[in-house]
Design an enzyme around this catalytic site. Structure first.
Site, PDB file in Angstrom:
ATOM      1  N   ASP A  42     -11.397   7.998   6.782  1.00 17.98           N
ATOM      2  CA  ASP A  42     -10.766   7.388   5.588  1.00 17.98           C
ATOM      3  C   ASP A  42     -10.756   5.867   6.085  1.00 17.98           C
ATOM      4  O   ASP A  42     -10.555   5.408   7.164  1.00 17.98           O
ATOM      5  CB  ASP A  42      -9.311   7.951   5.175  1.00 17.98           C
ATOM      6  CG  ASP A  42      -8.281   7.735   6.354  1.00 17.98           C
ATOM      7  OD1 ASP A  42      -7.733   6.818   6.538  1.00 17.98           O
ATOM      8  OD2 ASP A  42      -8.141   8.871   7.120  1.00 17.98           O
ATOM      9  N   GLU A 135       4.298   7.184   2.624  1.00 16.37           N
ATOM     10  CA  GLU A 135       4.522   6.663   4.237  1.00 16.37           C
ATOM     11  C   GLU A 135       5.822   6.063   4.146  1.00 16.37           C
ATOM     12  O   GLU A 135       6.398   5.883   5.351  1.00 16.37           O
ATOM     13  CB  GLU A 135       3.561   6.172   4.624  1.00 16.37           C
ATOM     14  CG  GLU A 135       2.045   6.725   4.714  1.00 16.37           C
ATOM     15  CD  GLU A 135       0.997   5.681   5.548  1.00 16.37           C
ATOM     16  OE1 GLU A 135       1.575   5.202   6.750  1.00 16.37           O
ATOM     17  OE2 GLU A 135       0.143   5.583   5.150  1.00 16.37           O
TER      18      GLU A 135
END
Length: 349
Positions: A42, A135
């Site tokens: 990613d 996150e």
């Protein structure tokens, strides 16, 4: 995601990438195709230093990667300027491609979901589910954050016609989402920097993707890059990309990555390092004591200094996550979880 998502100054980026000299992907310094393992990367803007292009053909053919997630957006209106180019080039190179959005829970979830969806819908065709990269809580409690998350996911699905996937990491889900099992109908992509594939969190019965390192080296990408494994075969990845989000399972559960001295340090209990960090923050320790603690944990001198410098920077900015560190001290968390937590604190600074 790679836990170093936003564009920062060179000095801050160097501090945030402290894991880069500590973690190597599946047994090799350069990530190559491993029989039976469906692997991918990613990427975000910092994989394009100076705008230099990623050679996606090499990523797939020489680097042996099967899929790629590309950062599309963040918050209510920020777009990765390289998103369209990378998503198209990776698809043209034969990789399965997905887009992800970095969540800013202090901002409206519906506005963010619609913006993310507009970037995806107006951009190149993608095959993998759109991803919510969750996150940080930005001050929301677990109940509020769960409601925020559900509104975002529901809106993305309504706007794109695709069921999204959730990306998170263990400590965040346990401590900031109260390990809720409310989202098990969505695929899970879990970050955990360790040899052994991690157990799912939050009531999921399996991972769909495992992010096992933020510092892989892949031919065609000129910077360290996140390394991921799909929990299934190549055929099952094709099914997953076609919309069968239950496809896969069983590969990670049976797989043990080769032991690595570099990874073993991240699998240790984090308590001693957390104690040293809290002591430094309280003025009871100097930086050298923290460096010594990191060396005793198994870090080399460069990484030990990077950890100490990162802690000092966060403390000077008032961004050291003291409450999280206290939770981690009494919880069952690894050094890898600690480094992810510190890097997320740097992103919030």
């Amino acid at each position: 995601m790679q836990m170093t998502r936003r564009i920062r100054s060179a000095a801050a980026a160097a501090a945030a990438l402290l894991v880069a000299t500590t973690v190597t992907p599946l047994g090799e310094a350069d990530a190559q195709s491993i029989p039976g393992v469906v692997s991918g990367v990613d990427v975000a803007g910092h994989q394009r230093p100076g705008g230099a292009a990623i050679d996606w053909r090499s990523v797939g053919t020489i680097g042996g990667q099967d899929f790629a997630f590309v950062k599309a957006s963040e918050g209510e209106g920020w777009k990765n300027v390289f998103y369209d180019e990378d998503a198209k080039a990776a698809t043209d190179a034969g990789l399965k491609v997905g887009a992800y959005h970095y969540a800013r829970p202090a901002e409206d979830p519906v506005t963010q979901a619609r913006y993310f969806a507009s970037v995806v819908n107006q951009g190149p065709a993608t095959q993998l589910p759109p991803v919510l990269d969750l996150e940080v809580d930005e001050g929301l409690g677990p109940v509020q954050l769960a409601a925020w998350t559900q509104r975002f996911l529901s809106e993305v699905e309504a706007q794109t016609g695709k069921r999204p996937m959730l990306y998170t990491y263990r400590y965040f889900w346990y401590e900031r989402m109260s390990n809720t099992s409310a989202f098990t109908s969505y695929p899970l992509w879990l970050a955990a920097y360790q040899n052994q594939p991690p157990a799912p969190v939050g009531g999921w019965d399996k991972l769909s993707f495992w992010q096992r390192s933020d510092s892989g080296r892949v031919v065609g990408i000129n910077t360290p890059v996140d390394m991921n494994i799909y929990n299934g075969t190549s055929g099952q990845l094709n099914q997953f990309a076609a919309g069968n989000l239950r496809a896969g399972g069983g590969v990670l559960e049976a797989f043990q990555a080769p032991d690595s001295g570099e990874l073993k340090v991240l699998e240790q209990d984090s308590t001693k390092l957390v104690v040293a960090i809290l002591a430094l923050a309280a003025g009871g320790f100097g930086a050298q004591q923290l460096i010594d603690a990191a060396r005793l944990a198994g870090f080399d001198i460069t990484d030990a200094n990077n950890i100490a410098n990162l802690v000092k920077q966060l403390a000077a900015q008032g961004e050291l996550p003291i409450d999280d560190l206290r939770n981690m001290m009494v919880g069952d968390y690894q050094v890898g979880d600690l480094l992810i937590l510190l890097d997320n604190a740097l992103k919030a600074a």
